[in-house]
Design an enzyme around this catalytic site. Structure first.
Site, short mmCIF file in Angstrom:
data_model
loop_
_atom_site.label_atom_id
_atom_site.label_comp_id
_atom_site.label_asym_id
_atom_site.label_seq_id
_atom_site.Cartn_x
_atom_site.Cartn_y
_atom_site.Cartn_z
N ASP A 78 0.78 -1.33 0.02
CA ASP A 78 0.33 -0.08 0.15
C ASP A 78 1.06 1.08 -0.45
OD1 ASP A 78 0.26 -0.17 2.46
OD2 ASP A 78 -1.00 -0.24 3.17
N ASN A 129 -7.38 -2.75 14.21
CA ASN A 129 -8.91 -3.32 13.68
C ASN A 129 -9.31 -4.64 12.81
OD1 ASN A 129 -7.89 -2.49 11.65
ND2 ASN A 129 -9.33 -0.27 11.63
N HIS A 133 -7.19 -4.75 10.20
CA HIS A 133 -6.57 -4.71 8.46
C HIS A 133 -5.45 -4.80 8.29
CE1 HIS A 133 -4.54 -0.62 9.43
NE2 HIS A 133 -4.18 -1.79 9.87
N GLU A 181 -9.20 -2.09 5.35
CA GLU A 181 -10.29 -1.68 6.81
C GLU A 181 -11.47 -2.50 7.03
OE1 GLU A 181 -8.67 0.14 8.72
OE2 GLU A 181 -8.32 2.17 7.92
P1 PGA Z 1 2.06 -1.66 13.24
O1 PGA Z 1 1.17 -1.58 12.25
O2 PGA Z 1 3.51 -2.71 12.94
O3 PGA Z 1 2.92 -0.72 13.23
O4 PGA Z 1 1.25 -2.06 13.94
C1 PGA Z 1 0.55 -2.81 11.35
C2 PGA Z 1 -0.86 -2.43 10.06
O5 PGA Z 1 -1.20 -1.38 10.30
O6 PGA Z 1 -0.87 -3.68 9.63
#
Ligand code: PGA
Length: 242
Positions: free
Chosen positions: A68, A137, A139, A144
């Site tokens: 992304d 959450n 994702h 999302e």
């Molecule tokens: P993080 O993010 O590794 O900073 O916890 C994970 C994500 O949002 O995919």
């Protein structure tokens, strides 16, 4: 099948996950690696750099596609995912930068950019090993929680919880981009292998949901249970509710 590897802590998680990627690169030198950003993979990228420096790993034929990118951020912006990949991995190893790909955040033609990225993934013959983090959450990439699983690369509006979680990297919450381009669940699920990493207590509730809750687009990572070759490498804290 989803295999869970429990590690002592973040460093142990990073080493074990890096070993899985290293094995992929050793077995297939022109692998297509699907890469991820976020704080969780930083340690495993450091291990891959070490593997390159000590002569164990050769990235010269490896090709990469990232999950992304924020819409609207130029490559030079220190919060763009292009910048992240360069700083945390690419500039430290012998990868051919022409063979590394991310969605182009500066292309404001969302439909055109998402179509281009989907075709690019197809033209590379799909992804051999996709690395994923998981959001609080659920994702994966910027997929999302939603009413349906998105198939192809698409443009999404970040949820409030993601904007808040990512605000720590920007001068203020208002500076967090509201839109991003992300690979779809369909593209992620067609990867031959998937490696998902998680660390820390904050991830424990969503890891429990992912592993034991219903498979639902409201918890996008839950769909991974339908993939035939997934490894979750997570530390004790992230697995503390499982
Ligand atoms: P993080 O993010 O590794 O900073 O916890 C994970 C994500 O949002 O995919």
């Amino acid at each position: 099948m989803l295999k869970v590897i429990r590690t002592k802590n973040y460093d142990d998680m990073s080493r074990k996950a890096a070993n899985i990627i290293a094995a992929q690169v050793i077995l297939k030198s022109d692998s297509v690696l699907g890469l991820a950003t976020g704080s969780t993979p930083v340690g495993l990228y450091r291990e891959l750099i070490r593997g390159y420096e000590n002569g164990d790993l050769d990235f010269s034929h490896v090709r990469t596609v990232n999950l992304d990118e924020y819409q609207g951020l130029p490559r030079e912006h220190d919060q763009s995912y292009y910048y992240f990949m360069n700083e945390n991995l690419f500039k430290h190893i012998n990868i051919n930068l022409d063979q590394t790909h991310l969605p182009d955040g500066t292309n404001m033609d969302a439909e055109g950019e998402c179509g281009r990225y989907h075709e690019l993934i197809e033209s590379m013959g799909g992804i051999d090993l996709q690395l994923l983090g998981i959001g609080n959450n659920g994702h994966i990439g910027f997929n999302e929680p939603a009413d349906a699983f998105a198939d192809h690369t698409h443009c999404i509006r970040l949820t409030e919880s993601t904007i808040k979680a990512n605000a720590r990297f920007f001068a203020s919450e208002a500076d967090v981009p509201r839109y991003a381009y992300t690979m779809g669940i369909g593209e992620i699920m067609t990867a031959k292998k998937i490696l998902i990493v998680a660390s820390g207590k904050a991830k424990a509730p969503i890891i429990r949901e992912m592993l034991n809750g219903p498979v639902t687009p409201q918890v996008p990572a839950s769909v991974l249970r339908f993939h035939k070759d997934v490894v979750l490498v997570a530390d004790e804290e992230a697995l503390s509710l499982v």
